[in-house]
Design a protein around this motif. Structure first.
Motif, PDB file in Angstrom:
ATOM      1  N   PRO A  33       0.788  -1.223   0.000  1.00  0.00           N
ATOM      2  CA  PRO A  33       0.000   0.000   0.000  1.00  0.00           C
ATOM      3  C   PRO A  33       0.829   1.287   0.000  1.00  0.00           C
ATOM      4  CG  PRO A  33      -0.090  -1.032   2.158  1.00  0.00           C
ATOM      5  CD  PRO A  33       0.672  -1.964   1.255  1.00  0.00           C
ATOM      6  N   GLY A  34       2.122   1.192   0.195  1.00  0.00           N
ATOM      7  CA  GLY A  34       2.981   2.378   0.178  1.00  0.00           C
ATOM      8  C   GLY A  34       4.426   1.980   0.366  1.00  0.00           C
ATOM      9  N   ARG A  35       5.341   2.940   0.231  1.00  0.00           N
ATOM     10  CA  ARG A  35       6.768   2.612   0.231  1.00  0.00           C
ATOM     11  C   ARG A  35       7.296   2.077   1.547  1.00  0.00           C
ATOM     12  NH1 ARG A  35       8.292   8.683  -0.526  1.00  0.00           N
ATOM     13  NH2 ARG A  35       8.124   9.377   1.618  1.00  0.00           N
ATOM     14  N   ASP A  36       6.639   2.377   2.657  1.00  0.00           N
ATOM     15  CA  ASP A  36       7.103   1.892   3.953  1.00  0.00           C
ATOM     16  C   ASP A  36       6.458   0.571   4.368  1.00  0.00           C
ATOM     17  OD1 ASP A  36       8.796   4.102   4.257  1.00  0.00           O
ATOM     18  OD2 ASP A  36       7.163   5.312   5.092  1.00  0.00           O
ATOM     19  N   ALA A  58      -5.678 -10.502  -9.130  1.00  0.00           N
ATOM     20  CA  ALA A  58      -6.139  -9.121  -8.992  1.00  0.00           C
ATOM     21  C   ALA A  58      -5.380  -8.428  -7.862  1.00  0.00           C
ATOM     22  CB  ALA A  58      -7.638  -9.107  -8.697  1.00  0.00           C
ATOM     23  N   LEU A  59      -5.244  -7.125  -7.982  1.00  0.00           N
ATOM     24  CA  LEU A  59      -4.607  -6.335  -6.926  1.00  0.00           C
ATOM     25  C   LEU A  59      -5.628  -5.987  -5.853  1.00  0.00           C
ATOM     26  CD1 LEU A  59      -2.572  -3.806  -9.118  1.00  0.00           C
ATOM     27  CD2 LEU A  59      -1.724  -5.865  -7.967  1.00  0.00           C
ATOM     28  N   PRO A  60      -5.226  -5.999  -4.587  1.00  0.00           N
ATOM     29  CA  PRO A  60      -6.161  -5.607  -3.530  1.00  0.00           C
ATOM     30  C   PRO A  60      -6.385  -4.095  -3.514  1.00  0.00           C
ATOM     31  CG  PRO A  60      -4.023  -6.178  -2.591  1.00  0.00           C
ATOM     32  CD  PRO A  60      -3.946  -6.451  -4.065  1.00  0.00           C
ATOM     33  N   GLU A  61      -7.497  -3.676  -2.943  1.00  0.00           N
ATOM     34  CA  GLU A  61      -7.748  -2.249  -2.766  1.00  0.00           C
ATOM     35  C   GLU A  61      -6.634  -1.645  -1.934  1.00  0.00           C
ATOM     36  OE1 GLU A  61     -11.588  -0.900  -1.486  1.00  0.00           O
ATOM     37  OE2 GLU A  61     -12.596  -2.461  -2.640  1.00  0.00           O
ATOM     38  N   GLY A  62      -6.281  -0.429  -2.235  1.00  0.00           N
ATOM     39  CA  GLY A  62      -5.236   0.260  -1.484  1.00  0.00           C
ATOM     40  C   GLY A  62      -3.834   0.043  -2.009  1.00  0.00           C
ATOM     41  N   THR A  63      -3.684  -0.733  -3.089  1.00  0.00           N
ATOM     42  CA  THR A  63      -2.354  -0.973  -3.645  1.00  0.00           C
ATOM     43  C   THR A  63      -1.806   0.315  -4.241  1.00  0.00           C
ATOM     44  OG1 THR A  63      -2.799  -3.293  -4.133  1.00  0.00           O
ATOM     45  CG2 THR A  63      -1.056  -2.245  -5.405  1.00  0.00           C
ATOM     46  N   ALA A  64      -0.578   0.663  -3.853  1.00  0.00           N
ATOM     47  CA  ALA A  64       0.104   1.838  -4.397  1.00  0.00           C
ATOM     48  C   ALA A  64       1.323   1.444  -5.224  1.00  0.00           C
ATOM     49  CB  ALA A  64       0.519   2.778  -3.277  1.00  0.00           C
ATOM     50  N   HIS A  65       1.966   0.323  -4.850  1.00  0.00           N
ATOM     51  CA  HIS A  65       3.165  -0.143  -5.553  1.00  0.00           C
ATOM     52  C   HIS A  65       2.989  -1.608  -5.925  1.00  0.00           C
ATOM     53  CE1 HIS A  65       5.525   3.009  -3.057  1.00  0.00           C
ATOM     54  NE2 HIS A  65       5.025   3.543  -4.140  1.00  0.00           N
ATOM     55  N   VAL A  66       3.490  -1.948  -7.099  1.00  0.00           N
ATOM     56  CA  VAL A  66       3.422  -3.316  -7.605  1.00  0.00           C
ATOM     57  C   VAL A  66       4.832  -3.736  -7.984  1.00  0.00           C
ATOM     58  CG1 VAL A  66       2.561  -4.763  -9.498  1.00  0.00           C
ATOM     59  CG2 VAL A  66       1.073  -3.071  -8.439  1.00  0.00           C
ATOM     60  N   ARG A  67       5.129  -5.017  -7.762  1.00  0.00           N
ATOM     61  CA  ARG A  67       6.413  -5.571  -8.199  1.00  0.00           C
ATOM     62  C   ARG A  67       6.145  -6.849  -8.979  1.00  0.00           C
ATOM     63  NH1 ARG A  67      10.318  -7.022  -3.609  1.00  0.00           N
ATOM     64  NH2 ARG A  67       9.807  -9.193  -3.983  1.00  0.00           N
ATOM     65  N   LEU A  68       6.755  -6.942 -10.136  1.00  0.00           N
ATOM     66  CA  LEU A  68       6.740  -8.167 -10.932  1.00  0.00           C
ATOM     67  C   LEU A  68       8.135  -8.771 -10.852  1.00  0.00           C
ATOM     68  CD1 LEU A  68       4.833  -6.884 -14.098  1.00  0.00           C
ATOM     69  CD2 LEU A  68       3.975  -8.521 -12.412  1.00  0.00           C
ATOM     70  N   ASP A  69       8.220 -10.005 -10.390  1.00  0.00           N
ATOM     71  CA  ASP A  69       9.482 -10.745 -10.322  1.00  0.00           C
ATOM     72  C   ASP A  69       9.485 -11.790 -11.428  1.00  0.00           C
ATOM     73  OD1 ASP A  69      10.285  -9.323  -8.085  1.00  0.00           O
ATOM     74  OD2 ASP A  69       9.750 -10.905  -6.666  1.00  0.00           O
ATOM     75  N   PHE A  70      10.427 -11.671 -12.350  1.00  0.00           N
ATOM     76  CA  PHE A  70      10.556 -12.587 -13.479  1.00  0.00           C
ATOM     77  C   PHE A  70      11.724 -13.531 -13.211  1.00  0.00           C
ATOM     78  CE2 PHE A  70       8.816  -8.607 -15.048  1.00  0.00           C
ATOM     79  CZ  PHE A  70       7.790  -8.990 -15.886  1.00  0.00           C
ATOM     80  N   ALA A  71      11.469 -14.823 -13.147  1.00  0.00           N
ATOM     81  CA  ALA A  71      12.516 -15.827 -12.920  1.00  0.00           C
ATOM     82  C   ALA A  71      13.082 -16.229 -14.276  1.00  0.00           C
ATOM     83  CB  ALA A  71      11.951 -17.025 -12.171  1.00  0.00           C
ATOM     84  N   VAL A  72      14.076 -15.485 -14.756  1.00  0.00           N
ATOM     85  CA  VAL A  72      14.576 -15.698 -16.118  1.00  0.00           C
ATOM     86  C   VAL A  72      15.720 -16.701 -16.207  1.00  0.00           C
ATOM     87  CG1 VAL A  72      13.749 -13.450 -16.891  1.00  0.00           C
ATOM     88  CG2 VAL A  72      16.083 -13.670 -16.053  1.00  0.00           C
ATOM     89  N   GLU A  73      16.343 -17.054 -15.089  1.00  0.00           N
ATOM     90  CA  GLU A  73      17.467 -17.991 -15.136  1.00  0.00           C
ATOM     91  C   GLU A  73      17.086 -19.329 -15.781  1.00  0.00           C
ATOM     92  OE1 GLU A  73      21.220 -19.137 -12.378  1.00  0.00           O
ATOM     93  OE2 GLU A  73      19.290 -19.013 -11.363  1.00  0.00           O
ATOM     94  N   PRO A  74      16.003 -19.992 -15.371  1.00  0.00           N
ATOM     95  CA  PRO A  74      15.645 -21.269 -16.020  1.00  0.00           C
ATOM     96  C   PRO A  74      15.385 -21.105 -17.521  1.00  0.00           C
ATOM     97  CG  PRO A  74      14.446 -21.022 -13.969  1.00  0.00           C
ATOM     98  CD  PRO A  74      15.114 -19.704 -14.232  1.00  0.00           C
ATOM     99  N   TYR A  75      14.784 -19.974 -17.904  1.00  0.00           N
ATOM    100  CA  TYR A  75      14.534 -19.729 -19.329  1.00  0.00           C
ATOM    101  C   TYR A  75      15.852 -19.697 -20.107  1.00  0.00           C
ATOM    102  CZ  TYR A  75      13.486 -17.239 -23.633  1.00  0.00           C
ATOM    103  OH  TYR A  75      13.409 -16.875 -24.958  1.00  0.00           O
ATOM    104  N   PHE A  76      16.829 -18.939 -19.609  1.00  0.00           N
ATOM    105  CA  PHE A  76      18.120 -18.849 -20.306  1.00  0.00           C
ATOM    106  C   PHE A  76      18.887 -20.164 -20.261  1.00  0.00           C
ATOM    107  CE2 PHE A  76      17.805 -14.109 -19.793  1.00  0.00           C
ATOM    108  CZ  PHE A  76      17.692 -13.853 -21.143  1.00  0.00           C
ATOM    109  N   GLU A  77      18.788 -20.912 -19.181  1.00  0.00           N
ATOM    110  CA  GLU A  77      19.448 -22.222 -19.127  1.00  0.00           C
ATOM    111  C   GLU A  77      18.867 -23.154 -20.179  1.00  0.00           C
ATOM    112  OE1 GLU A  77      20.780 -22.318 -14.445  1.00  0.00           O
ATOM    113  OE2 GLU A  77      18.879 -23.227 -15.008  1.00  0.00           O
ATOM    114  N   ASN A  78      17.544 -23.148 -20.327  1.00  0.00           N
ATOM    115  CA  ASN A  78      16.900 -23.980 -21.359  1.00  0.00           C
ATOM    116  C   ASN A  78      17.256 -23.492 -22.750  1.00  0.00           C
ATOM    117  OD1 ASN A  78      15.687 -25.610 -19.468  1.00  0.00           O
ATOM    118  ND2 ASN A  78      13.786 -24.425 -19.450  1.00  0.00           N
ATOM    119  N   LYS A  79      17.320 -22.188 -22.920  1.00  0.00           N
ATOM    120  CA  LYS A  79      17.648 -21.612 -24.217  1.00  0.00           C
ATOM    121  C   LYS A  79      19.079 -21.962 -24.619  1.00  0.00           C
ATOM    122  CE  LYS A  79      17.916 -17.182 -26.454  1.00  0.00           C
ATOM    123  NZ  LYS A  79      17.734 -15.764 -26.351  1.00  0.00           N
TER     124      LYS A  79
END
Length: 132
Positions: A33-36, A58-79
């Motif tokens: 809901p905020g930086r702190d 879905a995001l909950p009410e009151g969300t101010a900040h969102v973070r997307l974490d992409f796990a790219v290591e397995p993708y590059f290992e397979n590639k």
């Protein structure tokens, strides 16, 4: 889908080294809901053949900040195991097997808005932007 009291988020990944979507990348969605405030894990998804996550929670009410974490290591290992790819196995001697094992993108949101945040990815760099 966003409402008057919540925002919504979507993403997709394009592998710019291959010129095609990045399939099979795990993506985790977090919100606060905020930086702190502490991050709350909401769930995740895996990119499909079009590089899209079609079922992020879905995001909950009151969300101010969102973070997307992409796990790219397995993708590059397979590639790397794919003989058709031209990315060097090691750019310089002593490099780790995967330069970016994960990518975390944090951004601010406001209720009522939809945020499409694509990730343009390659073995040695990435870029993000607010799409439509």
């Amino acid at each position: 889908m966003s409402t008057s009291t919540t925002a919504s988020v979507s993403t997709h990944i394009l592998d710019t080294s291959a010129g095609r979507p990045a399939e099979g990348v795990a993506v985790r969605l977090l919100a606060r809901p905020g930086r702190d405030a502490d991050w709350q894990a909401l769930g995740g998804s895996v990119t499909d053949a079009d590089g899209r996550c079609r079922d992020l929670p879905a995001l909950p009410e009151g969300t101010a900040h969102v973070r997307l974490d992409f796990a790219v290591e397995p993708y590059f290992e397979n590639k790397r195991a794919d003989p058709q790819q031209d990315a060097p196995a090691h750019r310089d001697s002593g490099d780790p097997a995967v330069f970016f094992p994960e990518v975390a993108i944090t951004f601010a949101v406001v209720p009522g808005e939809h945020y499409h945040v694509p990730l343009l990815l390659n073995p040695f760099g990435y870029s993000v932007y607010r799409g439509s």
